[in-house]
Write a protein that holds these residues in place. Structure first.
Motif, mmCIF file in Angstrom:
data_model
loop_
_atom_site.group_PDB
_atom_site.id
_atom_site.type_symbol
_atom_site.label_atom_id
_atom_site.label_comp_id
_atom_site.label_asym_id
_atom_site.label_seq_id
_atom_site.Cartn_x
_atom_site.Cartn_y
_atom_site.Cartn_z
ATOM 1 N N ASN A 110 -1.011 -1.676 3.257
ATOM 2 C CA ASN A 110 0.022 -2.722 3.253
ATOM 3 C C ASN A 110 1.370 -2.226 2.768
ATOM 4 N N ASN A 111 1.477 -0.914 2.516
ATOM 5 C CA ASN A 111 2.749 -0.348 2.062
ATOM 6 C C ASN A 111 2.924 1.049 2.661
ATOM 7 N N ASP A 165 7.380 9.033 -0.525
ATOM 8 C CA ASP A 165 6.229 8.139 -0.644
ATOM 9 C C ASP A 165 4.901 8.864 -0.473
#
Length: 263
Positions: free
Chosen positions: A140-141, A148
Motif C-alpha cells: 500500500n506504499n 524508498d
C-alpha cells in the motif's frame, strides 16, 4: 544598435551587442544570451541508490553461480521455443508485442498471505554480466524514489553474459508477510568476470518503472510480463540497456525469470 551572434567551440551560441546605450539594452542582451545558452532537457537521469544496503542471498562460486540452488525446475523445450519466437533476439517489442509496453502491469509480486517465494532462471540473451536481485516494500506504499528502497538482495549474481546458470536453476528467496510486495531489479554488468565481485553502483533497471533513469514515461519500463498459459507461468523479461541509448534493441530477453509462490 548592431546585434552579432557567433558560435564558440563548445557549441554554445554567444551574443554581442555594439552600441549599447542604456539598461534596456542590457536587459535585452541578458535575455538573448540566456536563450542562446539554454540546453536541451536530458532524456535520461541517473538514479542513485545511496541509501540502499546490498546483501547476498548466500554464497556463490567464483563464476557467480549460487551455492544455495535448490532442486531445479524442468524448463520444457516448448517454453523455450515459445520464448525464442515471442521475444526474438534484437527485435523491438514495440513492433512485435506493443501490448507488453502499454500494459500497466509490472514485474512485482503482491503477497496476500504469508508465502514462500522461489525464483527460477529461464534464459538470457545479454551482452553484459547482469545480476538479478530483489527488494521489498509495503504493497500500500510503493516506492516513489530510490530512497524508498532500503535493501537490495542479490539472487543470481551472474545471470547475463557468460552466466553459469542453466534453465530451471531455482532459489528460495524467502518467506514474506501479507501486505508485502516483492520487486525485481536487473543490475547492468554488475558481476565482474575477472575479479568475481559485484558492483553495487551498476545501473539499476527495476520492475517499478518510477525507479528507472529514462525521463520519458513511455521509455521507463524495463521488465515486461509474458503469460505462458500452457504451463500456467508468468515470465518476467528484462531489457538491460537504457532505452534512450541508440544501441538498445528493446527485445526484453536479456534475462528471463519467473517466480513461484507457495503458502
Amino acid at each position: 544598435m548592431t546585434l552579432y551572434f557567433f558560435i564558440r567551440r563548445n557549441g554554445h551560441a554567444s551574443c554581442v551587442v555594439h552600441g549599447m546605450k542604456n539598461n534596456l539594452l542590457l536587459l535585452i542582451i541578458a535575455i538573448v544570451a540566456f536563450s542562446c545558452k539554454k540546453e536541451l532537457a536530458p532524456v535520461t537521469v541517473p538514479v542513485q541508490f545511496n541509501e540502499t544496503t546490498y546483501v547476498n542471498l548466500g554464497k556463490t562460486d567464483t563464476t557467480g553461480k549460487p551455492l544455495y540452488l535448490e532442486t531445479p525446475d524442468v524448463i520444457s523445450n516448448d517454453l523455450l521455443d515459445f520464448l525464442h519466437s515471442y521475444l526474438p533476439e534484437h527485435q523491438n517489442v514495440s513492433n512485435t508485442h506493443p501490448e507488453l509496453l502499454s500494459s500497466s502491469a509490472i514485474g512485482e509480486l503482491k503477497i496476500t498471505q504469508t508465502s514462500t517465494v522461489h525464483l527460477t532462471f529461464v534464459s538470457q540473451g545479454a551482452g553484459f554480466a547482469d545480476a538479478i536481485a530483489f527488494y521489498t516494500y509495503p504493497t500500500n506504499n510503493p516506492p516513489a524514489t530510490a530512497a524508498d528502497i532500503k535493501t537490495i538482495t542479490y539472487v543470481f549474481p551472474n545471470a547475463g553474459y557468460n552466466s553459469p546458470l542453466n534453465p530451471g536453476d531455482k532459489v528460495n528467496i524467502g518467506t514474506f508477510a501479507s501486505g508485502t510486495s516483492v520487486g525485481f531489479v536487473l543490475m547492468k554488468n554488475a558481476f565482474n568476470l575477472i575479479t568475481h565481485t559485484l558492483n553495487n553502483n551498476a545501473t539499476h533497471f527495476c520492475s517499478n518503472d518510477v525507479l528507472n533513469p529514462e525521463v520519458d514515461p513511455k521509455l521507463k519500463k524495463h521488465a515486461v510480463l509474458i503469460n505462458y498459459t500452457p504451463e500456467n507461468k508468468t515470465l518476467i523479461g528484462f531489457e538491460d540497456l537504457d532505452r534512450t541509448d541508440p544501441n538498445c534493441d528493446d527485445d526484453f530477453n536479456d534475462v528471463v525469470i519467473y517466480a513461484t509462490i507457495t503458502n
